[in-house]
Design an enzyme around this catalytic site. Sequence first.
Site, mmCIF file in Angstrom:
data_model
loop_
_atom_site.group_PDB
_atom_site.id
_atom_site.type_symbol
_atom_site.label_atom_id
_atom_site.label_comp_id
_atom_site.label_asym_id
_atom_site.label_seq_id
_atom_site.Cartn_x
_atom_site.Cartn_y
_atom_site.Cartn_z
ATOM 1 N N CYS A 266 -82.907 1.164 -91.201
ATOM 2 C CA CYS A 266 -81.579 0.455 -91.630
ATOM 3 C C CYS A 266 -82.302 0.427 -92.882
ATOM 4 C CB CYS A 266 -82.056 -0.597 -91.080
ATOM 5 S SG CYS A 266 -80.172 -2.299 -91.501
ATOM 6 N N CYS B 103 -83.154 -3.140 -95.016
ATOM 7 C CA CYS B 103 -83.681 -3.092 -93.997
ATOM 8 C C CYS B 103 -85.074 -2.733 -95.660
ATOM 9 C CB CYS B 103 -84.298 -3.453 -92.963
ATOM 10 S SG CYS B 103 -83.914 -4.580 -91.425
ATOM 11 N N ASN C 95 -67.173 -8.028 -93.427
ATOM 12 C CA ASN C 95 -66.781 -7.392 -92.704
ATOM 13 C C ASN C 95 -67.124 -6.574 -91.146
ATOM 14 O OD1 ASN C 95 -64.851 -6.463 -95.111
ATOM 15 N ND2 ASN C 95 -66.527 -5.281 -96.327
ATOM 16 N N GLY D 103 -64.515 -2.216 -92.099
ATOM 17 C CA GLY D 103 -65.120 -0.634 -92.224
ATOM 18 C C GLY D 103 -66.038 -1.206 -92.783
ATOM 19 N N HIS E 70 -76.105 -3.952 -91.110
ATOM 20 C CA HIS E 70 -77.057 -5.371 -91.197
ATOM 21 C C HIS E 70 -75.997 -6.111 -91.983
ATOM 22 C CE1 HIS E 70 -81.275 -6.641 -92.777
ATOM 23 N NE2 HIS E 70 -80.486 -7.635 -92.661
ATOM 24 N N HIS F 113 -74.398 -8.532 -93.978
ATOM 25 C CA HIS F 113 -74.310 -8.711 -95.471
ATOM 26 C C HIS F 113 -72.934 -9.924 -95.288
ATOM 27 C CE1 HIS F 113 -72.964 -5.042 -94.723
ATOM 28 N NE2 HIS F 113 -72.243 -4.953 -95.938
HETATM 29 P P1 5GP Z 1 -69.686 -2.798 -95.656
HETATM 30 O O1 5GP Z 1 -68.983 -1.872 -96.004
HETATM 31 O O2 5GP Z 1 -70.605 -2.602 -94.955
HETATM 32 O O3 5GP Z 1 -69.097 -4.236 -95.753
HETATM 33 O O4 5GP Z 1 -70.734 -2.979 -97.346
HETATM 34 C C1 5GP Z 1 -71.744 -2.245 -97.462
HETATM 35 C C2 5GP Z 1 -71.744 -2.388 -98.915
HETATM 36 O O5 5GP Z 1 -73.202 -1.889 -99.359
HETATM 37 C C3 5GP Z 1 -70.757 -1.834 -99.925
HETATM 38 O O6 5GP Z 1 -69.952 -2.075 -100.432
HETATM 39 C C4 5GP Z 1 -71.528 -0.385 -100.393
HETATM 40 O O7 5GP Z 1 -71.833 -0.110 -101.950
HETATM 41 C C5 5GP Z 1 -72.959 -0.800 -100.524
HETATM 42 N N1 5GP Z 1 -74.343 0.217 -100.561
HETATM 43 C C6 5GP Z 1 -74.529 1.110 -99.870
HETATM 44 N N2 5GP Z 1 -75.642 1.667 -100.059
HETATM 45 C C7 5GP Z 1 -76.010 1.224 -100.972
HETATM 46 C C8 5GP Z 1 -76.935 1.538 -100.870
HETATM 47 O O8 5GP Z 1 -78.127 2.034 -101.314
HETATM 48 N N3 5GP Z 1 -77.976 0.274 -102.408
HETATM 49 C C9 5GP Z 1 -77.201 -0.767 -102.672
HETATM 50 N N4 5GP Z 1 -77.193 -2.173 -103.684
HETATM 51 N N5 5GP Z 1 -75.990 -0.613 -102.676
HETATM 52 C C10 5GP Z 1 -75.697 0.055 -101.455
HETATM 53 ZN ZN ZN Z 2 -81.836 -4.153 -91.263
#
Ligand code: 5GP
Ligand code: ZN
Length: 114
Positions: A4, A7, A87, A93, A98, A100
């Site tokens: 993950c 994680c 999300n 999306g 994990h 957030h």
């Molecule tokens: P989701 O699309 O799942 O709601 O949000 C995931 C977020 O994680 C995205 O906005 C993406 O830019 C961010 N993200 C993906 N990989 C990384 C990473 O390695 N480091 C950081 N700081 N953010 C990340």
């Molecule tokens: Zn995790």
Amino acid sequence: MDDCLFCKIINGQIPSDMVYENDKIVVFKDIKPEAPIHVLIVPKLHIGSIQELNDGNSEYLVAIHYAANKVAEKLGIYDKGYRLINNCGRDAGQSVNHLHYHLLGGKFLGAKIL
Ligand code: 5GP
Ligand code: ZN
């Protein structure tokens, strides 16, 4: 969770720009910001999504909201306002499985989220 991404960020295997941490939560800058302030509020416990919330881990949800207020204050947007986005699942999306919340602010974000 060995594979993950969040994680790995929590345990320091992958670097991040950390802005806040307590016993339950980490908050770090999103790697692809969509607003002047865009951080991710992440529970230290691996919870896949809001669908995995239950009576045993719901304290993390409260901690996420408290952390949002603390971080907003720390980053200087407490009085101007900020938006929390979660999300859940494919159509929303969700790209990291994990739990957030995105904390966005630093400009007028408009009435809707799209
Ligand atoms: P989701 O699309 O799942 O709601 O949000 C995931 C977020 O994680 C995205 O906005 C993406 O830019 C961010 N993200 C993906 N990989 C990384 C990473 O390695 N480091 C950081 N700081 N953010 C990340
Ligand atoms: Zn995790």
